[in-house]
Design a protein around this motif. Structure first.
Motif, mmCIF file in Angstrom:
data_model
loop_
_atom_site.group_PDB
_atom_site.id
_atom_site.type_symbol
_atom_site.label_atom_id
_atom_site.label_comp_id
_atom_site.label_asym_id
_atom_site.label_seq_id
_atom_site.Cartn_x
_atom_site.Cartn_y
_atom_site.Cartn_z
ATOM 1 N N LEU A 190 -5.664 6.431 2.667
ATOM 2 C CA LEU A 190 -5.171 5.085 2.959
ATOM 3 C C LEU A 190 -5.767 4.529 4.248
ATOM 4 N N THR A 248 -8.488 2.169 3.696
ATOM 5 C CA THR A 248 -8.268 0.931 2.945
ATOM 6 C C THR A 248 -7.585 -0.167 3.748
ATOM 7 N N PHE A 249 -6.622 0.178 4.603
ATOM 8 C CA PHE A 249 -5.832 -0.880 5.230
ATOM 9 C C PHE A 249 -6.563 -1.722 6.271
ATOM 10 N N SER A 287 1.103 4.239 -2.918
ATOM 11 C CA SER A 287 0.880 5.648 -2.604
ATOM 12 C C SER A 287 2.086 6.519 -2.936
ATOM 13 N N LEU A 311 0.828 -1.209 0.000
ATOM 14 C CA LEU A 311 0.000 0.000 0.000
ATOM 15 C C LEU A 311 0.861 1.258 0.000
ATOM 16 N N TYR A 312 1.908 1.242 0.805
ATOM 17 C CA TYR A 312 2.834 2.385 0.866
ATOM 18 C C TYR A 312 3.430 2.638 -0.524
ATOM 19 N N LEU A 332 0.473 5.482 6.093
ATOM 20 C CA LEU A 332 -0.785 4.732 6.078
ATOM 21 C C LEU A 332 -1.889 5.469 6.821
ATOM 22 N N ASP A 350 -2.657 9.253 0.868
ATOM 23 C CA ASP A 350 -3.775 9.025 -0.039
ATOM 24 C C ASP A 350 -3.369 8.033 -1.117
ATOM 25 N N LEU A 351 -4.364 7.398 -1.685
ATOM 26 C CA LEU A 351 -4.177 6.444 -2.764
ATOM 27 C C LEU A 351 -4.946 6.938 -3.978
#
Length: 193
Positions: free
Chosen positions: A104, A107-108, A58, A54-55, A73, A77-78
């Protein structure tokens, strides 16, 4: 006299039975604890790998520290791009792109990532953190981000970190590391696979 010998033999049978039980109890306990502890560490490493992915989505690279990983996180933002219309259409129909940013932090949790003690190695009473290193390398004439996160097995194996337990499993190496990633090539494969 015969009763005394019978009682002595019975006592000897109980003592030998006890020693037999003790001789098989240790390898069974070792195997159970090794599997339990290794599974917990593997699950934590898989969670960290998901957080690193995820990181990277982003920021374009991997987090070099857990503090940086957690901060992004929580606050990052994504980018989300939705294609409206048929991008492959040849009839000249209009295609538009809806670009939005998703926090983010939304999402996580759905991925099972818990930030509270992400860096803490299980079975260490919160005293030991995973080793983490991230950098950019030249790989096949391209600059790519790489990461490696792991810990030595002896760190979380407790009393079973002793070399003497190799007699129960010749493949057991308490000083070897369990990790994911590689600092020489772009992969997120785990050593437990």
């Amino acid at each position: 006299m015969r009763t005394v010998f019978s009682l002595l033999f019975l006592l000897l049978a109980f003592v030998l039975g006890f020693f037999l039980y003790k001789s098989i109890e240790e390898p069974i306990n070792f195997d159970a604890q090794r599997n339990l502890r290794k599974d917990a560490v593997t699950a934590k490493l898989e969670m960290i790998r998901s957080a690193q992915e995820l990181y990277r989505e982003s920021t374009g690279e991997f987090a070099p520290t857990f503090d940086t990983l957690k901060q992004v996180l929580r606050e990052g933002d994504l980018l989300s791009i939705k294609v409206l219309g048929d991008a492959d259409a040849t009839d000249g129909s209009e295609v538009t792109y809806d670009t939005t940013y998703i926090p983010l932090r939304d999402t996580f949790p759905g991925l099972g990532i818990k930030l509270e003690d992400l860096e803490v190695v299980p079975y260490t009473d919160g005293q030991v953190k995973f080793d983490i290193e991230a950098k950019n390398i030249a790989y096949q004439s391209t600059n790519v981000p790489v990461v490696q996160v792991g810990v030595r097995q002896s760190t979380f194996m407790g009393k079973y970190a002793d070399e003497r337990y190799k007699r129960y499993d010749q493949n057991y190496e308490p000083n070897s590391a369990i990790y994911f990633g590689d600092l020489t090539k772009p992969t997120l494969a785990g050593s437990w696979n």
